[in-house]
Design a protein around this motif. Structure first.
Motif, PDB file in Angstrom:
ATOM      1  N   ALA A  21      29.039  60.023  58.591  1.00  0.00           N
ATOM      2  CA  ALA A  21      27.706  59.948  59.165  1.00  0.00           C
ATOM      3  C   ALA A  21      27.496  61.184  60.023  1.00  0.00           C
ATOM      4  O   ALA A  21      28.330  61.502  60.872  1.00  0.00           O
ATOM      5  CB  ALA A  21      27.551  58.687  60.004  1.00  0.00           C
ATOM      6  N   SER A  22      26.391  61.883  59.784  1.00  0.00           N
ATOM      7  CA  SER A  22      26.185  63.130  60.523  1.00  0.00           C
ATOM      8  C   SER A  22      24.727  63.371  60.875  1.00  0.00           C
ATOM      9  O   SER A  22      23.818  62.824  60.262  1.00  0.00           O
ATOM     10  CB  SER A  22      26.726  64.312  59.720  1.00  0.00           C
ATOM     11  N   PHE A  23      24.544  64.216  61.875  1.00  0.00           N
ATOM     12  CA  PHE A  23      23.238  64.702  62.315  1.00  0.00           C
ATOM     13  C   PHE A  23      23.054  66.116  61.797  1.00  0.00           C
ATOM     14  O   PHE A  23      23.992  66.914  61.853  1.00  0.00           O
ATOM     15  CB  PHE A  23      23.176  64.813  63.843  1.00  0.00           C
ATOM     16  N   ALA A  24      21.864  66.465  61.355  1.00  0.00           N
ATOM     17  CA  ALA A  24      21.547  67.868  61.116  1.00  0.00           C
ATOM     18  C   ALA A  24      21.479  68.524  62.494  1.00  0.00           C
ATOM     19  O   ALA A  24      21.019  67.908  63.461  1.00  0.00           O
ATOM     20  CB  ALA A  24      20.218  68.010  60.392  1.00  0.00           C
ATOM     21  N   ALA A  25      21.962  69.736  62.613  1.00  0.00           N
ATOM     22  CA  ALA A  25      21.996  70.386  63.924  1.00  0.00           C
ATOM     23  C   ALA A  25      21.899  71.891  63.772  1.00  0.00           C
ATOM     24  O   ALA A  25      22.204  72.444  62.724  1.00  0.00           O
ATOM     25  CB  ALA A  25      23.295  70.031  64.647  1.00  0.00           C
ATOM     26  N   GLU A  26      21.506  72.523  64.839  1.00  0.00           N
ATOM     27  CA  GLU A  26      21.525  73.980  64.935  1.00  0.00           C
ATOM     28  C   GLU A  26      22.851  74.350  65.579  1.00  0.00           C
ATOM     29  O   GLU A  26      23.106  74.016  66.742  1.00  0.00           O
ATOM     30  CB  GLU A  26      20.350  74.499  65.760  1.00  0.00           C
ATOM     31  N   PHE A  59      32.378  68.909  62.174  1.00  0.00           N
ATOM     32  CA  PHE A  59      31.170  69.364  61.495  1.00  0.00           C
ATOM     33  C   PHE A  59      31.451  69.670  60.033  1.00  0.00           C
ATOM     34  O   PHE A  59      32.590  69.777  59.606  1.00  0.00           O
ATOM     35  CB  PHE A  59      30.577  70.609  62.179  1.00  0.00           C
ATOM     36  N   PHE A  60      30.341  69.822  59.298  1.00  0.00           N
ATOM     37  CA  PHE A  60      30.401  70.296  57.917  1.00  0.00           C
ATOM     38  C   PHE A  60      29.355  71.387  57.761  1.00  0.00           C
ATOM     39  O   PHE A  60      28.192  71.188  58.098  1.00  0.00           O
ATOM     40  CB  PHE A  60      30.133  69.173  56.917  1.00  0.00           C
ATOM     41  N   ARG A  61      29.775  72.551  57.313  1.00  0.00           N
ATOM     42  CA  ARG A  61      28.877  73.670  57.019  1.00  0.00           C
ATOM     43  C   ARG A  61      28.876  73.833  55.513  1.00  0.00           C
ATOM     44  O   ARG A  61      29.878  74.217  54.914  1.00  0.00           O
ATOM     45  CB  ARG A  61      29.355  74.951  57.700  1.00  0.00           C
ATOM     46  N   ALA A  62      27.760  73.521  54.870  1.00  0.00           N
ATOM     47  CA  ALA A  62      27.654  73.613  53.413  1.00  0.00           C
ATOM     48  C   ALA A  62      27.625  75.068  52.969  1.00  0.00           C
ATOM     49  O   ALA A  62      27.329  75.975  53.764  1.00  0.00           O
ATOM     50  CB  ALA A  62      26.397  72.890  52.933  1.00  0.00           C
ATOM     51  N   ALA A  63      27.935  75.282  51.722  1.00  0.00           N
ATOM     52  CA  ALA A  63      27.933  76.637  51.161  1.00  0.00           C
ATOM     53  C   ALA A  63      26.568  77.298  51.310  1.00  0.00           C
ATOM     54  O   ALA A  63      26.474  78.514  51.433  1.00  0.00           O
ATOM     55  CB  ALA A  63      28.373  76.604  49.700  1.00  0.00           C
ATOM     56  N   ASP A  64      25.490  76.504  51.312  1.00  0.00           N
ATOM     57  CA  ASP A  64      24.147  77.068  51.463  1.00  0.00           C
ATOM     58  C   ASP A  64      23.786  77.353  52.920  1.00  0.00           C
ATOM     59  O   ASP A  64      22.684  77.793  53.225  1.00  0.00           O
ATOM     60  CB  ASP A  64      23.101  76.157  50.821  1.00  0.00           C
ATOM     61  N   PHE A  67      24.040  72.774  58.130  1.00  0.00           N
ATOM     62  CA  PHE A  67      25.076  72.405  59.087  1.00  0.00           C
ATOM     63  C   PHE A  67      24.829  71.012  59.612  1.00  0.00           C
ATOM     64  O   PHE A  67      23.696  70.649  59.935  1.00  0.00           O
ATOM     65  CB  PHE A  67      25.037  73.422  60.244  1.00  0.00           C
ATOM     66  N   GLY A  68      25.868  70.218  59.702  1.00  0.00           N
ATOM     67  CA  GLY A  68      25.760  68.874  60.247  1.00  0.00           C
ATOM     68  C   GLY A  68      26.916  68.573  61.174  1.00  0.00           C
ATOM     69  O   GLY A  68      28.048  68.994  60.943  1.00  0.00           O
ATOM     70  N   VAL A  69      26.635  67.850  62.244  1.00  0.00           N
ATOM     71  CA  VAL A  69      27.638  67.427  63.212  1.00  0.00           C
ATOM     72  C   VAL A  69      28.007  65.987  62.915  1.00  0.00           C
ATOM     73  O   VAL A  69      27.124  65.138  62.724  1.00  0.00           O
ATOM     74  CB  VAL A  69      27.084  67.521  64.648  1.00  0.00           C
ATOM     75  N   GLU A  70      29.293  65.693  62.891  1.00  0.00           N
ATOM     76  CA  GLU A  70      29.748  64.331  62.650  1.00  0.00           C
ATOM     77  C   GLU A  70      29.315  63.438  63.809  1.00  0.00           C
ATOM     78  O   GLU A  70      29.617  63.723  64.974  1.00  0.00           O
ATOM     79  CB  GLU A  70      31.271  64.286  62.487  1.00  0.00           C
ATOM     80  N   ALA A  71      28.591  62.385  63.506  1.00  0.00           N
ATOM     81  CA  ALA A  71      28.044  61.509  64.543  1.00  0.00           C
ATOM     82  C   ALA A  71      29.136  60.898  65.409  1.00  0.00           C
ATOM     83  O   ALA A  71      28.953  60.721  66.613  1.00  0.00           O
ATOM     84  CB  ALA A  71      27.192  60.416  63.899  1.00  0.00           C
ATOM     85  N   GLY A  72      30.274  60.601  64.838  1.00  0.00           N
ATOM     86  CA  GLY A  72      31.345  59.964  65.580  1.00  0.00           C
ATOM     87  C   GLY A  72      32.025  60.847  66.605  1.00  0.00           C
ATOM     88  O   GLY A  72      32.760  60.343  67.457  1.00  0.00           O
ATOM     89  N   CYS A  73      31.793  62.142  66.583  1.00  0.00           N
ATOM     90  CA  CYS A  73      32.463  63.020  67.554  1.00  0.00           C
ATOM     91  C   CYS A  73      31.631  63.220  68.816  1.00  0.00           C
ATOM     92  O   CYS A  73      32.112  63.807  69.779  1.00  0.00           O
ATOM     93  CB  CYS A  73      32.826  64.365  66.925  1.00  0.00           C
ATOM     94  N   ILE A  74      30.423  62.713  68.847  1.00  0.00           N
ATOM     95  CA  ILE A  74      29.567  62.858  70.018  1.00  0.00           C
ATOM     96  C   ILE A  74      29.995  61.828  71.065  1.00  0.00           C
ATOM     97  O   ILE A  74      30.037  60.636  70.789  1.00  0.00           O
ATOM     98  CB  ILE A  74      28.073  62.648  69.659  1.00  0.00           C
ATOM     99  N   GLU A  75      30.309  62.279  72.263  1.00  0.00           N
ATOM    100  CA  GLU A  75      30.827  61.384  73.295  1.00  0.00           C
ATOM    101  C   GLU A  75      29.751  60.686  74.112  1.00  0.00           C
ATOM    102  O   GLU A  75      30.017  59.682  74.744  1.00  0.00           O
ATOM    103  CB  GLU A  75      31.748  62.156  74.237  1.00  0.00           C
ATOM    104  N   THR A  76      28.550  61.212  74.142  1.00  0.00           N
ATOM    105  CA  THR A  76      27.482  60.623  74.937  1.00  0.00           C
ATOM    106  C   THR A  76      26.517  59.874  74.024  1.00  0.00           C
ATOM    107  O   THR A  76      26.527  60.076  72.809  1.00  0.00           O
ATOM    108  CB  THR A  76      26.723  61.728  75.696  1.00  0.00           C
TER     109      THR A  76
END
Length: 108
Positions: A21-26, A59-64, A67-76
């Protein structure tokens, strides 16, 4: 953070042990608390970022370049909500997808 996407592709399932599960992020807006980051080049050219000390998936950075941040790694609290499921054609056979959210066979 906003919308969370659940990815059920076999790569995410193998990496996380379930779906990811991830968020799109800058990427430039993020601040990592890990002392150092490591990356694994995934099949297809994407990169999976993780903490080499505790192995937390970050995170996962796709070849294109997306970028997405894994939701489970966010502490707040994130305020995020699961909004959709992608790569459902590859999902595990041990759980149903019955939450009524949009489902996509591929990435969108």
């Amino acid at each position: 953070m906003g919308a969370v996407t659940a990815c059920h592709c076999s790569q995410c399932r193998k990496t996380s042990g379930h779906y990811a599960a991830s968020f799109a992020a800058e990427e430039q807006d993020l601040h990592w608390h890990a002392r150092r980051l490591a990356e694994h080049v995934a099949p297809g050219g994407g990169r999976r970022g993780f903490c080499p000390d505790c192995a937390t998936s970050l995170f996962f950075r796709a070849a294109d370049g997306s970028f997405g941040v894994e939701a489970g790694c966010i502490e707040t609290p994130t305020g995020g909500r699961l909004a959709a499921h992608i790569f459902v054609a590859d999902k595990g056979d041990y759980y149903p997808l019955d939450d009524g959210l949009p489902q996509h066979e591929g990435d969108s």
